[in-house]
Design an enzyme around this catalytic site. Structure first.
Site, PDB file in Angstrom:
ATOM      1  N   GLU A  89       9.372 -16.827 -33.434  1.00  0.00           N
ATOM      2  CA  GLU A  89       8.076 -16.189 -33.646  1.00  0.00           C
ATOM      3  C   GLU A  89       7.293 -16.902 -34.735  1.00  0.00           C
ATOM      4  OE1 GLU A  89       7.468 -11.926 -33.465  1.00  0.00           O
ATOM      5  OE2 GLU A  89       9.637 -11.655 -33.341  1.00  0.00           O
TER       6      GLU A  89
ATOM      7  N   GLY B 298       7.370 -11.415 -26.477  1.00  0.00           N
ATOM      8  CA  GLY B 298       8.050 -12.614 -25.996  1.00  0.00           C
ATOM      9  C   GLY B 298       8.875 -12.345 -24.757  1.00  0.00           C
TER      10      GLY B 298
ATOM     11  N   CYS C 170       2.864  -6.492 -31.383  1.00  0.00           N
ATOM     12  CA  CYS C 170       4.326  -6.626 -31.427  1.00  0.00           C
ATOM     13  C   CYS C 170       4.924  -5.518 -30.571  1.00  0.00           C
ATOM     14  CB  CYS C 170       4.849  -6.545 -32.861  1.00  0.00           C
ATOM     15  SG  CYS C 170       6.653  -6.571 -32.962  1.00  0.00           S
TER      16      CYS C 170
ATOM     17  N   HIS D   7       2.098 -17.198 -26.117  1.00  0.00           N
ATOM     18  CA  HIS D   7       3.492 -17.620 -26.024  1.00  0.00           C
ATOM     19  C   HIS D   7       3.601 -18.879 -25.177  1.00  0.00           C
ATOM     20  CE1 HIS D   7       5.258 -13.854 -27.652  1.00  0.00           C
ATOM     21  NE2 HIS D   7       4.128 -13.341 -27.182  1.00  0.00           N
TER      22      HIS D   7
ATOM     23  N   CYS E 232      11.980  -9.914 -29.467  1.00  0.00           N
ATOM     24  CA  CYS E 232      10.517  -9.947 -29.495  1.00  0.00           C
ATOM     25  C   CYS E 232      10.023  -9.314 -28.200  1.00  0.00           C
ATOM     26  CB  CYS E 232      10.007 -11.380 -29.622  1.00  0.00           C
ATOM     27  SG  CYS E 232       8.210 -11.520 -29.532  1.00  0.00           S
TER      28      CYS E 232
END
Length: 262
Positions: A191, A203, A79, A156, A200
């Site tokens: 997410e 992301g 993360c 992703h 994110c």
């Protein structure tokens, strides 16, 4: 037992952080059901309220180790917002007083550089590693919908569109709009394990890398998320993507581990 915790966020992507360096806390965490603990603390009505749980642990290979559990109890590999907060906590609480540090994750060790002012961490730049990219499509009804698949330590699916197609569960999805100046992106992120979040980090890196890969932007972009902005750089002479953004501590408290709300 009263379990100390810290509430922090990166652009509104908020987590409950537990410092596992103290022996008492480490012993409690070692015998705990971490998925159940993540579910409990993440609940915004009966718990503390967050997008998940982050453990800050000692590491034999780096300055510290980070484990992340989503709001549904599943464990995530990486993360980008959380790792900046971990770096801030390590520095400001004298666990690592270096402006260059390394943090171990399930996606590997990540190198970070801290920007300090008045002994407070203002911004953190993270070497997010090399993106793995390929173009894909998904069939929605009779229509193939194209997207770019990007792995930034976690997977992703990046769509350059405004609406979300129906996708399989456990997928991180980015909806991207490219600005005409080719230097900015607008981004929404859904997410896996947490739903739509205000920001994110992985992301944002995936979206930027996909845009650069497809020739839609320059190699340095500002990504606008609902919670704020991130600077993403992927230079032609570098294999890694670099992300820069803030980290914010909100409050500290103690969780009563003997209180059961479910």
């Amino acid at each position: 037992m009263k379990l100390p915790f810290i509430k922090m966020h990166g652009l509104g992507n908020d987590y409950v952080y537990i410092d596992c360096f103290p022996k008492t806390t480490a012993e409690y965490i070692a015998k705990s059901d971490l998925s159940a603990l993540a579910l409990r603390v993440s609940d915004r009505h009966f718990g503390i309220g967050s997008d998940g749980l982050v453990l800050i642990l000692p590491s034999k290979e780096a300055d510290a180790k980070m484990r992340i559990f989503n709001a549904d109890g599943s464990e995530a590999e990486m993360c980008g917002n959380a790792i900046r907060c971990v770096a801030k906590y390590l520095y400001e609480n004298n666990l690592c007083r270096e402006i260059h540090m390394e943090i171990e994750t399930l996606a590997g060790i990540r190198a970070l550089t801290l920007q300090i002012a008045n002994d407070i961490v203002q911004q953190v730049t993270v070497n997010m590693g090399k993106p793995i990219i390929h173009s894909s499509s998904i069939l929605i009804g009779n229509d193939p919908i194209g997207y770019t698949s990007v792995n930034m330590g976690n997977p992703h699916a990046v769509f350059f569109r405004d609406t979300l197609p129906q996708l399989p569960a456990n997928t991180n999805v980015e909806l991207v709009r490219v600005h005409e100046n080719k230097k900015e992106l607008d981004l929404r992120v859904i997410e896996r394990g947490s739903g739509e979040t205000l920001a994110c980090g992985t992301g944002a890196c995936a979206a930027a890398a996909a845009a650069m890969f497809n020739g839609l932007t320059e190699r340095e972009v500002i990504v606008h998320l609902p919670g704020g902005d991130l600077l993403i750089q992927w230079k032609t002479d570098q294999s890694s993507v670099f992300m820069t953004g803030p980290a914010t501590e909100v409050f500290r408290g103690e969780l009563n581990t003997e209180s059961h709300v479910y």
